[in-house]
Design an enzyme around this catalytic site. Structure first.
Site, short mmCIF file in Angstrom:
data_model
loop_
_atom_site.label_atom_id
_atom_site.label_comp_id
_atom_site.label_asym_id
_atom_site.label_seq_id
_atom_site.Cartn_x
_atom_site.Cartn_y
_atom_site.Cartn_z
N HIS A 135 -15.88 46.44 -21.84
CA HIS A 135 -16.40 46.90 -20.54
C HIS A 135 -15.51 46.37 -19.41
O HIS A 135 -15.19 47.09 -18.45
CB HIS A 135 -17.82 46.37 -20.30
N GLY A 156 -14.69 54.62 -22.21
CA GLY A 156 -13.91 54.06 -23.31
C GLY A 156 -13.69 55.04 -24.46
O GLY A 156 -14.61 55.77 -24.85
P1 AMP Z 1 -21.95 51.11 -23.37
O1 AMP Z 1 -22.43 49.96 -22.55
O2 AMP Z 1 -21.89 50.82 -24.83
O3 AMP Z 1 -22.66 52.40 -23.03
O4 AMP Z 1 -20.44 51.33 -22.97
C1 AMP Z 1 -20.07 51.55 -21.62
C2 AMP Z 1 -18.63 51.99 -21.58
O5 AMP Z 1 -17.80 50.98 -22.14
C3 AMP Z 1 -18.39 53.28 -22.37
O6 AMP Z 1 -17.49 54.11 -21.65
C4 AMP Z 1 -17.77 52.76 -23.64
O7 AMP Z 1 -16.94 53.68 -24.30
C5 AMP Z 1 -16.97 51.57 -23.13
N1 AMP Z 1 -16.70 50.64 -24.22
C6 AMP Z 1 -17.60 50.15 -25.12
N2 AMP Z 1 -16.97 49.37 -26.02
C7 AMP Z 1 -15.65 49.38 -25.68
C8 AMP Z 1 -14.48 48.77 -26.25
N3 AMP Z 1 -14.53 48.00 -27.33
N4 AMP Z 1 -13.29 48.99 -25.63
C9 AMP Z 1 -13.22 49.79 -24.52
N5 AMP Z 1 -14.29 50.38 -23.96
C10 AMP Z 1 -15.48 50.18 -24.53
#
Ligand code: AMP
Length: 276
Positions: free
Chosen positions: A35, A145
């Site tokens: 994030h 991501g």
């Molecule tokens: P989430 O909180 O899981 O909904 O993720 C929020 C954002 O962070 C989304 O755009 C995800 O794709 C991105 N994200 C989650 N894990 C990763 C990671 N390991 N590397 C890069 N971006 C990530």
């Protein structure tokens, strides 16, 4: 960092600031370096960076998963302050949804492929919340991501269908030193699960290395065998697909991606790698 919990407050603040460019990073919190890499990229490209933390109930198809989703808000605020985020939007569910609100957007085959098959309704929930958040924040650029590759395709399709004036930037997957893709769900892995979970990134890398040697059905079979051979790992899918349509990759595919989902112990994990 300014923190807002109502749509009205954040809208008023952003319109009073009237920045030249707004970069937006939507999240569900339990923040990790994945994030924070999105925040860092947003800072490079925008005058104001807005992050949202909202555990969106409409994208969960399993009520237990929603209930168990980690919500360490104080630690998240500290991480965002440290990362130099300008604005946090952290609304309650009642601020975002009316009771019994309905939503359906026709995003075509993307809805039912891969994740969509195993998580019915998930992408309707994603489009619903991202639409609302974009309408509130009105960013110039949206940072998401590659970890959630299909989600990016779905949100791009929604942006196109709704003709929304926002540019998508796909940020690379941040991994632990041993290759495990960072995820808010990794905290649910027991020490043994944590070791077994490495088979996802190992399999993706193996398939990428063998891509020019074997054909796609052979590669998919090898991958499923490798995943199934690991203790306490139950693969849901391993697919090598066209990176734009997510349909089976063909000779004319300009982008090819391998995507997988598996249960490791009780935790469901996803990962992917760009092959071409
Ligand atoms: P989430 O909180 O899981 O909904 O993720 C929020 C954002 O962070 C989304 O755009 C995800 O794709 C991105 N994200 C989650 N894990 C990763 C990671 N390991 N590397 C890069 N971006 C990530």
């Amino acid at each position: 960092m300014k923190i807002f919990t109502t749509r009205r407050q954040i809208r008023e603040y952003l319109s009073a600031q009237n920045p030249a460019t707004v970069g937006f990073v939507p999240t569900m919190g339990a923040l990790h370096n994945g994030h924070l890499s999105l925040i860092a990229q947003a800072k490079q490209g925008s005058n104001i960076v807005v992050c949202s933390i909202f555990v969106n109930p409409t994208q969960f198809n399993d009520p237990k998963d929603l209930e168990n989703y980690p919500r360490p808000i104080e630690a998240d605020i500290a991480k965002l302050e440290q990362a130099g985020c300008d604005v946090l939007f952290n609304p309650a569910v009642t601020e975002m949804y009316d009771a019994n609100e309905q939503w359906h957007l026709n995003i075509g085959p993307l809805e039912h492929l891969l994740e969509g098959e195993f998580r019915p309704g998930h992408y309707q929930g994603v489009t619903q919340v991202v639409y609302k958040l974009l309408d509130i924040v009105k960013p110039d650029t949206l940072y998401m991501g590659q970890k959630d590759y299909q989600q990016i395709m779905v949100v791009n399709r929604m942006i196109e269908l709704m003709d929304m004036p926002v540019k998508m930037v796909m940020c690379p997957i941040e991994r632990e030193a041993d290759g495990l893709a960072m995820s808010s769900r990794n905290i649910h892995l027991s020490p043994a699960d944590r070791q077994h979970a490495l088979v996802l990134s190992k399999t993706l890398n193996r398939i990428k290395s063998n891509f020019d040697i074997d054909n796609i059905p052979q590669l998919q079979q090898q991958a499923m065998e490798m995943l199934k051979a690991e203790n306490d790992v139950q693969p849901e899918y391993f697919e090598i697909v066209d990176g734009e349509t997510l349909l089976p990759a063909g000779k004319d595919s300009t982008t090819i991606v391998a995507l997988t989902a598996a249960r490791v112990g009780k935790t469901r994990l996803i990962d992917n790698v760009l092959i071409k």
